[in-house]
Write an enzyme that holds these catalytic residues in place. Sequence first.
Site, PDB file in Angstrom:
ATOM      1  N   ASN A  76     -10.205  -0.204  -1.116  1.00  0.00           N
ATOM      2  CA  ASN A  76      -8.746  -0.154  -0.986  1.00  0.00           C
ATOM      3  C   ASN A  76      -8.119  -0.780  -2.233  1.00  0.00           C
ATOM      4  O   ASN A  76      -8.158  -1.994  -2.415  1.00  0.00           O
ATOM      5  CB  ASN A  76      -8.344  -0.917   0.282  1.00  0.00           C
ATOM      6  N   HIS A 109      -3.689   7.136   2.218  1.00  0.00           N
ATOM      7  CA  HIS A 109      -4.033   5.810   1.692  1.00  0.00           C
ATOM      8  C   HIS A 109      -5.441   5.448   2.163  1.00  0.00           C
ATOM      9  O   HIS A 109      -5.807   5.693   3.318  1.00  0.00           O
ATOM     10  CB  HIS A 109      -3.011   4.786   2.213  1.00  0.00           C
ATOM     11  N   CYS A 135       0.817  -1.223   0.000  1.00  0.00           N
ATOM     12  CA  CYS A 135       0.000   0.000   0.000  1.00  0.00           C
ATOM     13  C   CYS A 135       0.846   1.267   0.000  1.00  0.00           C
ATOM     14  O   CYS A 135       0.359   2.338  -0.349  1.00  0.00           O
ATOM     15  CB  CYS A 135      -0.936   0.012   1.199  1.00  0.00           C
TER      16      CYS A 135
HETATM   17  O1  UT7 Z   1      -4.247  -1.379   3.232  1.00  0.00           O
HETATM   18  C1  UT7 Z   1      -3.411  -2.322   3.820  1.00  0.00           C
HETATM   19  C2  UT7 Z   1      -3.468  -2.294   5.288  1.00  0.00           C
HETATM   20  N1  UT7 Z   1      -4.739  -2.782   5.729  1.00  0.00           N
HETATM   21  C3  UT7 Z   1      -5.441  -2.065   6.601  1.00  0.00           C
HETATM   22  O2  UT7 Z   1      -5.057  -0.968   6.943  1.00  0.00           O
HETATM   23  C4  UT7 Z   1      -6.693  -2.688   7.136  1.00  0.00           C
HETATM   24  C5  UT7 Z   1      -6.761  -2.476   8.613  1.00  0.00           C
HETATM   25  N2  UT7 Z   1      -7.873  -3.194   9.257  1.00  0.00           N
HETATM   26  C6  UT7 Z   1      -9.165  -2.821   9.092  1.00  0.00           C
HETATM   27  O3  UT7 Z   1      -9.494  -1.933   8.325  1.00  0.00           O
HETATM   28  C7  UT7 Z   1     -10.178  -3.498   9.980  1.00  0.00           C
HETATM   29  O4  UT7 Z   1      -9.504  -4.246  10.934  1.00  0.00           O
HETATM   30  C8  UT7 Z   1     -11.175  -4.430   9.227  1.00  0.00           C
HETATM   31  C9  UT7 Z   1     -12.124  -3.590   8.370  1.00  0.00           C
HETATM   32  C10 UT7 Z   1     -10.426  -5.435   8.362  1.00  0.00           C
HETATM   33  C11 UT7 Z   1     -12.040  -5.187  10.232  1.00  0.00           C
HETATM   34  O5  UT7 Z   1     -12.675  -4.286  11.113  1.00  0.00           O
HETATM   35  P1  UT7 Z   1     -12.565  -4.456  12.692  1.00  0.00           P
HETATM   36  O6  UT7 Z   1     -13.379  -3.403  13.282  1.00  0.00           O
HETATM   37  O7  UT7 Z   1     -11.113  -4.482  13.059  1.00  0.00           O
HETATM   38  O8  UT7 Z   1     -13.250  -5.846  12.937  1.00  0.00           O
HETATM   39  P2  UT7 Z   1     -12.662  -7.153  13.656  1.00  0.00           P
HETATM   40  O9  UT7 Z   1     -11.735  -7.874  12.717  1.00  0.00           O
HETATM   41  O10 UT7 Z   1     -12.141  -6.791  15.002  1.00  0.00           O
HETATM   42  O11 UT7 Z   1     -13.975  -7.997  13.814  1.00  0.00           O
HETATM   43  C12 UT7 Z   1     -15.070  -7.552  14.640  1.00  0.00           C
HETATM   44  C13 UT7 Z   1     -16.240  -8.484  14.434  1.00  0.00           C
HETATM   45  C14 UT7 Z   1     -15.872  -9.966  14.501  1.00  0.00           C
HETATM   46  O12 UT7 Z   1     -16.951 -10.663  15.093  1.00  0.00           O
HETATM   47  P3  UT7 Z   1     -16.892 -11.106  16.645  1.00  0.00           P
HETATM   48  O13 UT7 Z   1     -15.672 -11.983  16.787  1.00  0.00           O
HETATM   49  O14 UT7 Z   1     -16.764  -9.819  17.403  1.00  0.00           O
HETATM   50  O15 UT7 Z   1     -18.184 -11.809  16.833  1.00  0.00           O
HETATM   51  C15 UT7 Z   1     -15.778 -10.359  13.054  1.00  0.00           C
HETATM   52  O16 UT7 Z   1     -16.004 -11.721  12.838  1.00  0.00           O
HETATM   53  O17 UT7 Z   1     -16.794  -8.277  13.125  1.00  0.00           O
HETATM   54  C16 UT7 Z   1     -16.856  -9.519  12.433  1.00  0.00           C
HETATM   55  N3  UT7 Z   1     -16.684  -9.273  11.011  1.00  0.00           N
HETATM   56  C17 UT7 Z   1     -17.687  -9.002  10.178  1.00  0.00           C
HETATM   57  N4  UT7 Z   1     -19.022  -8.911  10.366  1.00  0.00           N
HETATM   58  C18 UT7 Z   1     -19.773  -8.601   9.294  1.00  0.00           C
HETATM   59  C19 UT7 Z   1     -15.500  -9.237  10.325  1.00  0.00           C
HETATM   60  N5  UT7 Z   1     -15.760  -8.967   9.031  1.00  0.00           N
HETATM   61  C20 UT7 Z   1     -17.100  -8.806   8.924  1.00  0.00           C
HETATM   62  C21 UT7 Z   1     -17.941  -8.502   7.834  1.00  0.00           C
HETATM   63  N6  UT7 Z   1     -19.274  -8.394   8.073  1.00  0.00           N
HETATM   64  N7  UT7 Z   1     -17.490  -8.292   6.596  1.00  0.00           N
END
Ligand code: UT7
Length: 331
Positions: free
Chosen positions: A286, A256, A116
């Site tokens: 992204n 980004h 990225c």
């Molecule tokens: O560009 C390269 C670098 N990449 C980044 O900068 C990405 C950085 N990370 C992020 O943007 C975020 O971490 C994500 C968008 C990938 C995920 O968001 P988050 O708020 O960190 O969610 P999480 O991974 O902590 O998951 C929270 C909950 C989980 O459920 P439980 O365990 O709390 O029941 C996940 O299973 O959200 C769930 N979840 C979803 N639910 C509905 C994860 N993905 C989804 C989804 N739809 N698509």
Amino acid sequence: MTSIRAAITGVGGYVPEYILTNQELETMVETTDEWITSRTGIKERRILKGENQGVSVLGIAAVKDMLAKTKIDPKEIDCVIFATVTADMTFPATANIVASAVGATNAFSFDMGAACSGFLYGLSAGASYIQSGMCKKVVVIGGDKMSAIMDYTDRTTCIIFGDGAGCVLLEPTTEDVGIVDSILKSDGAGETYLHMKAGGSRMPASRETVDKRQHFVYQEGSAVFKFAVTNMADVSAQLAGRNNLNADNINWLVPHQANKRIIDATAHRVGITEDKVMMNIERYGNTTAGTIPLLLWDYEKQLKKGDNLLLAAFGGGFTWGAVYVKWAYNS
Ligand code: UT7
């Protein structure tokens, strides 16, 4: 002696036609438009469809767009740098393919692999070629066909990424504009949290790697999120500080586009209000190395000569960085 800087003198971009909406993703994985919008800020992303369509298709279209606008002769281009993690093939470099296709037959060309942050690394390298006097015209492309390495059964990653590419033309200037300063960083410890396991020399493609779905992006989202928020904000604040940039004299933050919450945190850290933050994550998601040049492409008409732009990125590697650009022209 008058010092030479590299100025951005043209911008091009391209996104494929197909729009993958949050609603369509709802039919593919267990997710909702509400979750994606509130957690990432993304509404839709573009996907390059069709057989034998590599990221070069995006890069060629972006460079042709820039050539049509700047009207330069492609034979005058000395160097083409393509920042991407989704090269058409492991070799040759996709930059070679793009350079030939656009008629840049006198250029040397290579790919830049910094995920990225790739466009910022490429911009900095290209600017150095100009400043040293080695090149007079450098094209820096950032683009990715992320759909090629996306597991559309993994809801934690497939909702974020999309396809697209943008590019800039760099030329020498003695005016007080151009690429003024940059800070680039990397930390290989990031491999654990964000990588693609197979397809490289450590784990070549095999039936087993395919069966185990190891040719797709693996990301531990919340860990990457924490590193991204801290490092992108830190490096932006550091670059702003050493160039006396602040909320009053920064015209645009160009961050980004990984997650709107990371963008908001970076803007908050350098004291920039939302109206000065370039944003198109809602429409493209992204696009990895494509996000920053695509922002410049989208906002080009609003930019004025002398505007102070703070570009910032964080991504796989980990890699991160910030670049201070003084805009060189009025559209
Ligand atoms: O560009 C390269 C670098 N990449 C980044 O900068 C990405 C950085 N990370 C992020 O943007 C975020 O971490 C994500 C968008 C990938 C995920 O968001 P988050 O708020 O960190 O969610 P999480 O991974 O902590 O998951 C929270 C909950 C989980 O459920 P439980 O365990 O709390 O029941 C996940 O299973 O959200 C769930 N979840 C979803 N639910 C509905 C994860 N993905 C989804 C989804 N739809 N698509």
